[in-house]
Design a protein around this motif. Structure first.
Motif, short mmCIF file in Angstrom:
data_model
loop_
_atom_site.label_atom_id
_atom_site.label_comp_id
_atom_site.label_asym_id
_atom_site.label_seq_id
_atom_site.Cartn_x
_atom_site.Cartn_y
_atom_site.Cartn_z
N VAL A 36 41.07 68.07 47.41
CA VAL A 36 42.42 68.16 48.06
C VAL A 36 43.17 69.29 47.23
CG1 VAL A 36 44.54 67.47 48.91
CG2 VAL A 36 42.47 65.67 49.01
N GLY A 37 43.35 70.60 47.87
CA GLY A 37 44.12 71.42 47.24
C GLY A 37 45.59 71.40 47.36
N ASP A 38 46.34 72.13 48.16
CA ASP A 38 47.76 72.20 48.19
C ASP A 38 48.17 70.98 49.45
OD1 ASP A 38 48.25 73.97 46.30
OD2 ASP A 38 47.95 75.69 48.03
N VAL A 39 49.20 70.29 49.14
CA VAL A 39 49.88 69.62 50.12
C VAL A 39 51.31 70.03 50.60
CG1 VAL A 39 50.72 67.05 50.84
CG2 VAL A 39 48.38 67.36 49.44
N ILE A 51 41.94 71.64 52.19
CA ILE A 51 40.71 70.96 51.86
C ILE A 51 39.78 71.71 51.18
CG2 ILE A 51 38.68 69.55 52.25
CD1 ILE A 51 41.59 67.94 52.56
N ARG A 52 39.16 71.66 49.87
CA ARG A 52 38.20 72.69 49.38
C ARG A 52 37.04 71.85 49.56
NH1 ARG A 52 41.24 71.29 44.15
NH2 ARG A 52 43.10 72.74 43.91
N LEU A 53 36.19 72.82 50.39
CA LEU A 53 34.69 72.76 50.69
C LEU A 53 34.04 73.03 49.91
CD1 LEU A 53 34.98 73.41 54.59
CD2 LEU A 53 34.88 71.13 53.59
N ALA A 82 48.22 69.12 59.91
CA ALA A 82 47.41 70.20 59.96
C ALA A 82 46.45 70.31 58.83
CB ALA A 82 48.30 71.49 60.26
N VAL A 83 45.18 70.84 59.10
CA VAL A 83 44.23 70.70 58.02
C VAL A 83 43.43 72.27 57.92
CG1 VAL A 83 42.09 69.97 57.03
CG2 VAL A 83 43.67 68.62 58.42
N GLU A 84 43.82 72.79 56.71
CA GLU A 84 43.13 74.26 56.43
C GLU A 84 42.07 74.10 55.35
OE1 GLU A 84 46.03 76.96 55.28
OE2 GLU A 84 47.25 76.99 57.44
N PHE A 85 40.98 74.89 55.57
CA PHE A 85 39.97 74.73 54.61
C PHE A 85 39.96 75.88 53.79
CE2 PHE A 85 38.73 72.01 58.07
CZ PHE A 85 38.34 70.80 57.40
#
Length: 378
Positions: A36-39, A51-53, A82-85
Motif C-alpha cells: 500500500v502506497g499513498d492513501v 497499490i504497489r505491484l 479508486a485504485v491506482e497502481f
C-alpha cells in the motif's frame, strides 16, 4: 432534531480495512507486504489508494482492484473508492522477498518442523498414466479443502501444465518465483519456461540444480500436500529428489500387467536404498467396463497387488494397494483438453477411484519424526 453527517474517512481507518486484503499469490495482508502506497482522502468521501505491484503485468491486478475497493467502501463515510497502481522499486522488491523468504532461503519441505506431506509419484516405465494420476489426485485433494502443489520433476517429459490447462508463467520477484495455479493447485514446471515444444536437453548437474531451484526459489506458501511428478525409472532425478527431500514418500503407479508390475517394483525398491517410505501403490487402467455391462481386463490383472506384496516384503513394512482406477478413454480426452476427469466427469468410476485414493492420502496422519514438540520438562 439536528442532522448529523457521517464521519469522514481517515487514512488510518482505510489502512485498517486494507489489512484484511491478502495478496492473492503470497496470501499475506497487502499492508504487511508494504504494497500500500499513498492513501488520499478527497472531498465528499472520495478515497484513492495507490497499490504497489511486484511487476507491471501482474495477473492479479483486477482481483486486487475488486478486493481493495470493496474493503475501502466498508469504511464509514466513504462514498467512492479508486485504485491506482505503481510498480515496486528494486529495493522494495528486495525487502518483499526477504520478508517472505528470509535472507537465506531453504527448502521448506525439508525442514524439521514442516507439516507438508510430500509424495513423489513414481513408475518404473512410461505409459502407465503417472502424470494423469498426479493431476487427478491433486485436484481431488484440493476439492477436499487441502492446499496442494505439484512439482513437475519430469524435466524431459513435462506434461503437468497441459493436463491442467495452465498457460500462465510464474511471477518473478527477484530470486523468488510465485507459482501459478489451476483448480486450486499450485504448479511449477520447466515447461513454463520452454519456448513452444522445444526439448530440454540437460544432464545430471543441470537437472539437480533445476530441482533445487524449484524447491528453494519457488514460494509455495503453506501447503498441506506437495505431489512431485517424477520421470519413469530410477535415474538422476529420483536420486536428486531423495537427497533434497529425504522425508518424501513414494507413491508407486503401475498397470495390472505383470511385466509393468515388475518394472514398477524397481521404482519402489529405490526406497530401500534412499531410506524413504513407500506410501502405497495405485493400479491404473485396471479394467474396462464395457457398454454391455461386462468387465474386461484389457491389460491383465493383479499387477497392483503384486507390487504391493513384493514391496512390503522387500522393505519390511506394509505397502498397501491404495486403489484401482478403471480404464476410461475420457481420462485421456479430458486431460488433452486441460481438465482432469475428477472435474470434467466427477461421477465417473475413474473420478470416484481417484477421489477415494486422495481421501486415503488426506487422512493419513503425519509422523512425529523430526518435529519440534511443544513439550517442557515437568
Amino acid at each position: 432534531m439536528p442532522i448529523t453527517s457521517a464521519p469522514a474517512p481517515t487514512a488510518e481507518r482505510v489502512l485498517q480495512a486494507l489489512s484484511g486484503v491478502e495478496d492473492p499469490e503470497i496470501h499475506r495482508p497487502i499492508t504487511e507486504l508494504d504494497m500500500v502506497g499513498d492513501v488520499v482522502i478527497g472531498d465528499g468521501g472520495q478515497v484513492l489508494v495507490r497499490i504497489r505491484l511486484t511487476v507491471a503485468g501482474c495477473p492479479m491486478r483486477e482481483r486486487i482492484t475488486r478486493e481493495v475497493r470493496a474493503a475501502v467502501l466498508e469504511v464509514p463515510g466513504t462514498v467512492a473508492a479508486a485504485v491506482e497502481f505503481e510498480v515496486m522499486t528494486d529495493e522494495q522488491r528486495t525487502a518483499l522477498r526477504k520478508k517472505v523468504r528470509g535472507d537465506e532461503p531453504s527448502i521448506p519441505f525439508a525442514q524439521p518442523g514442516s507439516l507438508t506431506r510430500v509424495y513423489c509419484v513414481v513408475s518404473g516405465k512410461g505409459g502407465v498414466g503417472k502424470s494423469s494420476v498426479t493431476v487427478n489426485l491433486a485436484t481431488a485433494l484440493a476439492e477436499q479443502g487441502l492446499r496442494v502443489g505439484i512439482l513437475d520433476a519430469d524435466i524431459h517429459g513435462h506434461s503437468i501444465p497441459a493436463l491442467l490447462g495452465l498457460t500462465a508463467r510464474p511471477v518473478q520477484v527477484e530470486r523468488m518465483m510465485l507459482p501459478p495455479s489451476a483448480g486450486g493447485v499450485k504448479v511449477i514446471s520447466v515447461g513454463m519456461f520452454a519456448e513452444g515444444n522445444e526439448p530440454v536437453i540437460w544432464r545430471g548437474p543441470m537437472l539437480h540444480r533445476a530441482l533445487q531451484q524449484f524447491l528453494v526459489d519457488v514460494h509455495w506458501g503453506d501447503l498441506d500436500v506437495l505431489l512431485v511428478d517424477l520421470p519413469p525409472g530410477t535415474g538422476d532425478i529420483a536420486i536428486s529428489l531423495a537427497q533434497l527431500l529425504p522425508t518424501a514418500e513414494l507413491l508407486v503407479v503401475t498397470t495390472p500387467q505383470q511385466t509393468a508390475a515388475r518394472i514398477a517394483e524397481r521404482a519402489g525398491a529405490v526406497a530401500a536404498q534412499t531410506k524413504q517410505r513407500v506410501a502405497g501403490v495405485v493400479e491404473n487402467m485396471s479394467w474396462f467396463d464395457a457398454p454391455d455391462g461386462t468387465r474386461q481386463e484389457l491389460f491383465g490383472a493383479g499387477g497392483g497387488t503384486t507390487v504391493a506384496a513384493r514391496l512390503s516384503e522387500l522393505l519390511g513394512a506394509e505397502c498397501a494397494l491404495l486403489g484401482q482406477v478403471p480404464f476410461d478413454p475420457a481420462v485421456c480426452a479430458t486431460g488433452d483438453s486441460g481438465t482432469p476427469i475428477v472435474r470434467a466427469a466427477p461421477e465417473s468410476p475413474a473420478a470416484n477411484a481417484f477421489r477415494a485414493v486422495a481421501g486415503t492420502l488426506a487422512l493419513r496422519p503425519r509422523g512425529l519424526a523430526g518435529l519440534r514438540l511443544a513439550v517442557s520438562p515437568g
